[in-house]
Design a protein around this motif. Structure first.
Motif, PDB file in Angstrom:
ATOM      1  N   ARG A 198      67.321  38.963  68.305  1.00 12.72           N
ATOM      2  CA  ARG A 198      67.457  37.804  69.422  1.00 12.72           C
ATOM      3  C   ARG A 198      66.535  38.195  70.725  1.00 12.72           C
ATOM      4  O   ARG A 198      66.778  37.414  71.615  1.00 12.72           O
ATOM      5  CB  ARG A 198      68.783  37.799  69.626  1.00 12.72           C
ATOM      6  CG  ARG A 198      69.715  37.181  68.374  1.00 12.72           C
ATOM      7  CD  ARG A 198      71.227  37.310  68.833  1.00 12.72           C
ATOM      8  NE  ARG A 198      71.527  38.953  68.874  1.00 12.72           N
ATOM      9  CZ  ARG A 198      72.698  39.592  68.975  1.00 12.72           C
ATOM     10  NH1 ARG A 198      74.017  38.550  68.872  1.00 12.72           N
ATOM     11  NH2 ARG A 198      72.975  40.610  69.138  1.00 12.72           N
ATOM     12  N   GLN A 246      69.174  28.640  66.214  1.00 13.60           N
ATOM     13  CA  GLN A 246      70.307  28.246  65.181  1.00 13.60           C
ATOM     14  C   GLN A 246      70.836  26.999  65.503  1.00 13.60           C
ATOM     15  O   GLN A 246      71.437  26.508  64.515  1.00 13.60           O
ATOM     16  CB  GLN A 246      71.379  29.340  65.246  1.00 13.60           C
ATOM     17  CG  GLN A 246      70.843  30.668  65.207  1.00 13.60           C
ATOM     18  CD  GLN A 246      70.117  30.805  63.851  1.00 13.60           C
ATOM     19  OE1 GLN A 246      70.733  30.950  62.669  1.00 13.60           O
ATOM     20  NE2 GLN A 246      68.947  31.456  63.848  1.00 13.60           N
ATOM     21  N   GLY A 247      70.703  26.358  66.577  1.00 11.00           N
ATOM     22  CA  GLY A 247      71.183  24.928  66.959  1.00 11.00           C
ATOM     23  C   GLY A 247      70.029  23.956  67.411  1.00 11.00           C
ATOM     24  O   GLY A 247      68.971  24.386  67.202  1.00 11.00           O
ATOM     25  N   GLU A 285      76.395  30.057  65.503  1.00  3.65           N
ATOM     26  CA  GLU A 285      75.089  29.190  65.959  1.00  3.65           C
ATOM     27  C   GLU A 285      74.872  29.340  67.412  1.00  3.65           C
ATOM     28  O   GLU A 285      73.855  29.858  67.759  1.00  3.65           O
ATOM     29  CB  GLU A 285      74.779  28.193  65.319  1.00  3.65           C
ATOM     30  CG  GLU A 285      74.717  28.309  63.633  1.00  3.65           C
ATOM     31  CD  GLU A 285      76.021  27.868  63.081  1.00  3.65           C
ATOM     32  OE1 GLU A 285      76.946  28.395  63.579  1.00  3.65           O
ATOM     33  OE2 GLU A 285      75.898  27.313  62.006  1.00  3.65           O
ATOM     34  N   TRP A 286      75.663  28.995  68.091  1.00  9.32           N
ATOM     35  CA  TRP A 286      75.784  28.942  69.430  1.00  9.32           C
ATOM     36  C   TRP A 286      75.775  30.088  70.216  1.00  9.32           C
ATOM     37  O   TRP A 286      75.185  30.455  71.025  1.00  9.32           O
ATOM     38  CB  TRP A 286      77.405  28.241  69.935  1.00  9.32           C
ATOM     39  CG  TRP A 286      77.274  27.742  71.347  1.00  9.32           C
ATOM     40  CD1 TRP A 286      76.630  26.851  72.268  1.00  9.32           C
ATOM     41  CD2 TRP A 286      77.997  28.790  72.517  1.00  9.32           C
ATOM     42  NE1 TRP A 286      77.019  27.148  73.490  1.00  9.32           N
ATOM     43  CE2 TRP A 286      77.777  27.998  73.744  1.00  9.32           C
ATOM     44  CE3 TRP A 286      78.748  29.812  72.338  1.00  9.32           C
ATOM     45  CZ2 TRP A 286      78.259  28.712  74.773  1.00  9.32           C
ATOM     46  CZ3 TRP A 286      79.512  30.437  73.482  1.00  9.32           C
ATOM     47  CH2 TRP A 286      78.900  29.955  74.582  1.00  9.32           C
ATOM     48  N   SER A 341      74.819  33.168  68.874  1.00 13.42           N
ATOM     49  CA  SER A 341      73.651  33.677  68.491  1.00 13.42           C
ATOM     50  C   SER A 341      72.595  33.188  69.452  1.00 13.42           C
ATOM     51  O   SER A 341      71.815  34.061  70.025  1.00 13.42           O
ATOM     52  CB  SER A 341      73.100  33.581  67.174  1.00 13.42           C
ATOM     53  OG  SER A 341      71.770  34.149  67.023  1.00 13.42           O
ATOM     54  N   ASP A 342      72.661  31.995  69.925  1.00 14.98           N
ATOM     55  CA  ASP A 342      71.477  31.561  70.593  1.00 14.98           C
ATOM     56  C   ASP A 342      71.599  31.633  72.165  1.00 14.98           C
ATOM     57  O   ASP A 342      70.935  31.783  72.953  1.00 14.98           O
ATOM     58  CB  ASP A 342      71.497  29.913  70.568  1.00 14.98           C
ATOM     59  CG  ASP A 342      70.645  29.335  69.313  1.00 14.98           C
ATOM     60  OD1 ASP A 342      69.955  30.317  68.522  1.00 14.98           O
ATOM     61  OD2 ASP A 342      70.801  28.251  68.944  1.00 14.98           O
ATOM     62  N   TYR A 364      61.944  34.154  68.170  1.00 10.70           N
ATOM     63  CA  TYR A 364      63.573  33.887  67.915  1.00 10.70           C
ATOM     64  C   TYR A 364      63.561  32.433  67.306  1.00 10.70           C
ATOM     65  O   TYR A 364      63.251  31.417  67.943  1.00 10.70           O
ATOM     66  CB  TYR A 364      64.276  34.194  68.898  1.00 10.70           C
ATOM     67  CG  TYR A 364      65.626  33.564  68.843  1.00 10.70           C
ATOM     68  CD1 TYR A 364      66.735  34.432  68.012  1.00 10.70           C
ATOM     69  CD2 TYR A 364      66.290  32.584  69.125  1.00 10.70           C
ATOM     70  CE1 TYR A 364      67.824  34.110  67.649  1.00 10.70           C
ATOM     71  CE2 TYR A 364      67.441  32.026  68.929  1.00 10.70           C
ATOM     72  CZ  TYR A 364      68.330  32.898  68.172  1.00 10.70           C
ATOM     73  OH  TYR A 364      69.741  32.691  67.991  1.00 10.70           O
ATOM     74  N   ARG A 417      80.219  25.810  63.945  1.00  6.44           N
ATOM     75  CA  ARG A 417      79.153  26.312  64.731  1.00  6.44           C
ATOM     76  C   ARG A 417      79.045  27.135  65.826  1.00  6.44           C
ATOM     77  O   ARG A 417      78.237  27.113  66.622  1.00  6.44           O
ATOM     78  CB  ARG A 417      78.273  24.853  65.230  1.00  6.44           C
ATOM     79  CG  ARG A 417      78.281  23.762  64.125  1.00  6.44           C
ATOM     80  CD  ARG A 417      77.334  24.054  62.989  1.00  6.44           C
ATOM     81  NE  ARG A 417      76.978  22.826  61.964  1.00  6.44           N
ATOM     82  CZ  ARG A 417      76.359  23.138  60.868  1.00  6.44           C
ATOM     83  NH1 ARG A 417      75.763  24.227  60.622  1.00  6.44           N
ATOM     84  NH2 ARG A 417      76.183  21.982  60.327  1.00  6.44           N
TER      85      ARG A 417
END
Length: 811
Positions: free
Chosen positions: A71, A79-80, A95-96, A98-99, A76, A92
């Motif tokens: 990351r 994810q969203g 994904e949030w 990770s971002d 990178y 979700r």
């Protein structure tokens, strides 16, 4: 020393270590005139200090991990974004998260490298979410926001990257206001313990980034006074709401408390100093529990969601620990203020520096901040008369109310309607109270009348005798449960929970009710000072003047239950004479330092002062060494090398309590690890170089190339440099315990050829990975060379070899 009256101390115990008040309103405006950016968790000075040390250990190893994280890459893959994210149920969420972690990693990589591509990628990911997400759902949305570094990352980009625009600031501020803030729910009653701290941490990030002074002050007020969390969720000895729940949430609580302190500090507000350095006390208690053979005493304590816990829960080191918190606390207190952080520092040596914690490790810090004005609690005074009594809604048989010799006695019947109903059948001894108030009582006994559900407690009603719309109470039952109820609040609730004393709940037990504005909250306590929240909610229609008092109910139609109360006090009470000496303080925690011992203890209800007693023998006899008016004292007459045992008593005009449980401490010199800047070698080297045993990072290690012994690990301070080593520490590694050394000598030499044995150890074992075991050495000679000559073990490895002196620098 000016002595307050007994009940004034009970009310103003806020400043002495207790937390009587629970107000959502700040005592005074504390938001900065101009917000500092970056200034959430990391200031520009913080970033610059870390950047300057990235070529040094342990920053280097942690930074290498950050650089290699997926990351942290300019490529990178986002994810969203999604319009809706939810936690519990999770939609979700991964994904949030990770971002948001990528935004934080990339923002730091931008600052450390100056590579615009890192900042651009962080910006693009963050703005994609900020312009797409419209809702954050689920029961635990606030926890996800508080756990993230979203606001910190956004603030770094805003303040340091030239590509950031005013439009970007507006878009992120709107994102924070419309998506984050509604679920953070400050200043509403918060979740309990670490969960509430997640709310506060997320809310403070929003307030700082958005430069919202109102929100900033709301968060500060909640941090100081909310009944569920923040400073209110701590005791003077260092316990937190989650200490009895489990160590994972305790670790989270400690980290978030330290992060809140850091974020406030960056805006010029010093909450670290509040309540005699309470946040440090929290960190010290937590760290001490997780070190071998040093568990502190525990007071039954808990919070609204969980009830009261009877003991510390979870084995030491059973979960991932809080290196970030320890670095923050060391910087906040030892580096900035010169305050001892004994247990925090010892525990930190047992933990790996990670991609988050290294950001908060500082060697120097000259920044400053000012403590905020404390809130002012509603004062209380003893209540010996002036209550109007009635049997409500046909309660039978007829009840009775009496006061004598410091005790109230209520006899109450029943007629089918429980106290939780709008028409409760109870005996109610009440008085009108206008505005904010506090009421306290100790429930001494509740007779059964044939049912364990008989109740006695404190109630507030919008009417004295009629059918209520707004009503709340806290009560104890015959079988020693406690219960609370809210009727007409923003969220109506009802609960029964077990009491607090092992092996089974017992009376007497203390209860408390507070009203601040629209909020009514209740608490319970084993001693009238260590309060655990029971419930908290806002009432839209509770009139300014409400009816407050004691009640009793038998729970059996036609039968009567008799309840006795003592130590009854209320805002606007008559202030009758003090008849009882304070309860005994339930916990004392002694922390050693160089030539001194820091002693902390829990409050005692109604105390006007405390006496600290000391002995050099466990169990006494003790000699009084100090009389103080708060709950912290430093013994500056303690000599290094002597173990001191401490107990505390509490006193007022009616007498002196018994002695608290004992705690002891062994003051010692301030040891400094001087093994840096020299040369490390080893008898053989496998996949870990000798230098890794001297890098300050237990996550790396020296590893011998063979299973044979003896093996040795050597350190050369260099030509013309010699150090007098009087203590050394050996840290175990992450791999199999079979690789830990079990027998060795510490040897010293002037020339690297002729060696002198300073210490010998055999049959040594390490309880867990990264454990540091310390050994004192009777040595008064300065040597250039030292080595650990290992004769026991196979395929040995050492994570750290610390060489300690009383003088010198620190790595």
């Amino acid at each position: 020393m000016k002595i307050k009256t007994n009940m004034q101390v009970a009310a103003c115990g806020w400043l002495a270590g207790g937390l009587i008040l629970a107000s959502p309103v700040p005592a005074a405006h504390a938001a900065p005139a101009a917000f500092a950016h970056p200034g959430v968790l990391l200031s520009r000075a913080d970033l610059d200090a870390v950047k300057a040390d990235l070529d040094k250990e342990p920053w280097k190893s942690a930074y290498d991990k950050l650089k290699n994280d997926a990351r942290s890459q300019k490529t990178y893959a986002m994810q969203g974004p999604w319009a809706t994210v939810s936690r519990n149920p999770n939609v979700r969420l991964g994904e949030w998260q990770s971002d948001m972690q990528a935004v934080y990693n990339l923002a730091r990589m931008w600052y450390f490298t100056g590579d615009n591509d890192y900042a651009q990628r962080a910006h693009d990911v963050l703005l994609a979410w900020a312009t797409t997400q419209t809702a954050f759902g689920g029961a635990e949305a606030a926890f996800a926001i508080g756990d993230s570094r979203c606001a910190t990352a956004a603030d770094i980009l805003r303040a340091t990257w030239p590509g950031w625009t005013a439009g970007d600031t507006g878009a992120v501020q709107n994102y924070f206001n419309t998506v984050f803030w509604p679920v953070l729910a400050v200043p509403g009653p918060l979740f309990t313990g670490s969960q509430g701290m997640e709310q506060l941490t997320g809310a403070l990030g929003v307030a700082i980034f958005n430069e919202d002074a109102t929100k900033f002050d709301q968060v500060l007020a909640a941090f100081q006074t909310d009944a569920n969390t923040g400073l209110r969720g701590t005791l003077p000895n260092g316990e937190v709401v989650d200490t009895g729940r489990d160590q994972g949430h305790t670790s989270l609580y400690v980290r978030l408390a330290a992060e809140m302190g850091q974020a406030f500090w960056n805006q010029g507000v010093d909450v670290f100093s509040l309540l005699d350095n309470r946040i440090l006390a929290v960190g010290e208690y937590y760290a001490r529990y997780h070190l071998p053979d040093s568990a502190p005493s525990y007071v039954p304590f808990g919070g609204m969601s969980w009830g009261v816990f009877n003991a510390i829960a979870g084995a030491p080191r059973s979960t991932t620990q809080a290196r970030t918190a320890l670095n923050l606390l060391h910087t906040a207190y030892a580096v900035r203020k010169g305050v001892d952080t004994h247990w925090v520092d010892l525990y930190a040596t047992d933990q790996v520096e990670d991609t988050d914690s290294f950001m908060f490790r500082r060697r120097g810090d000259t920044s400053a901040a000012t403590p905020p004005a404390p809130p002012s609690p509603p004062p209380v005074a003893t209540l010996t008369g002036g209550l109007t009594s009635a049997d409500l809604h046909g309660a039978a048989p007829a009840g009775a109310t009496a006061y004598a010799a410091g005790a109230w006695t209520l006899t109450g019947g029943y007629n089918g309607q429980a106290p939780a109903g709008s028409k409760p059948t109870i005996r109610f001894a009440h008085r009108p109270v206008t505005g904010d108030f506090t009421m306290i009582a100790k429930v001494n006994a509740v007779s059964s009348a044939g049912s364990n559900d008989a109740q006695a407690g404190i109630m507030i009603r919008d009417v004295a005798t009629g059918q209520s719309v707004s009503q709340s109470y806290i009560a104890m039952t015959t079988d020693h449960r406690y219960g609370w109820n809210e009727r007409g609040a923003t969220a109506m609730a009802y609960s029964w929970m077990a009491g607090a004393v092992n092996p089974a709940p017992q009376l007497p037990y203390w209860i408390k009710m507070e009203r601040i504005g629209k909020r009514v909250q209740t608490s319970t306590s084993p001693d009238g000072a260590s309060w655990s929240g029971a419930n908290s909610n806002d009432f839209a229609n509770m009139p300014a003047t409400a009816y407050v008092g004691l009640f009793a109910s038998s729970a059996v139609t036609g039968q009567a239950s008799t309840a006795t109360f003592s130590d009854v006090a209320i805002t606007g009470g008559d202030g009758g004479g003090v008849t009882n000496a304070p309860p005994t303080p339930l916990s004392v925690v002694a922390t050693p330092a160089d030539g001194r011992v820091i002693v902390r203890w829990t409050e005692a209800h109604g105390a006007t002062g405390y006496q600290v007693l000391r002995s050099t023998a466990g169990g006494g006899p003790y000699t009084e060494v100090a009389a103080v008016g708060n709950t912290t004292w430093t013994d500056t007459a303690a000599a290094n090398g002597t173990r001191y045992h401490y107990v505390v008593t509490a006193s007022n005009t009616a007498g002196t309590s018994g002695q608290s449980p004992e705690d002891s401490a062994l003051p010692a010199p301030s040891w400094v690890n001087v093994a840096f800047g020299g040369t490390a070698t080893a008898s053989s080297t496998g996949d870990g170089a000798a230098s890794l045993a001297f890098d300050g990072n237990p996550g790396s290690r020296w590893h011998a190339a063979t299973t044979a012994v003896p093996q040795w690990l050597r350190y050369d301070f260099g030509a013309g440099v010699a150090q007098t080593i009087r203590r050394y520490g050996v840290t175990s590694s992450v791999d199999s315990p079979s690789r830990d050394p079990s027998a060795w000598q510490l040897q010293a030499s002037q020339d690297g050829s002729d060696w002198v044995v300073l210490d010998s150890q055999s049959a040594q074992a390490f309880a867990f990975k990264y454990q540091t075991r310390y050994y004192d050495v009777a040595n008064d000679t300065a040597y250039r060379h030292y080595r650990l000559y290992i004769s026991g073990g196979a395929n040995v490895q050492v994570a750290e070899l610390g060489l300690y002196a009383n003088t010198g620098g620190a790595n």
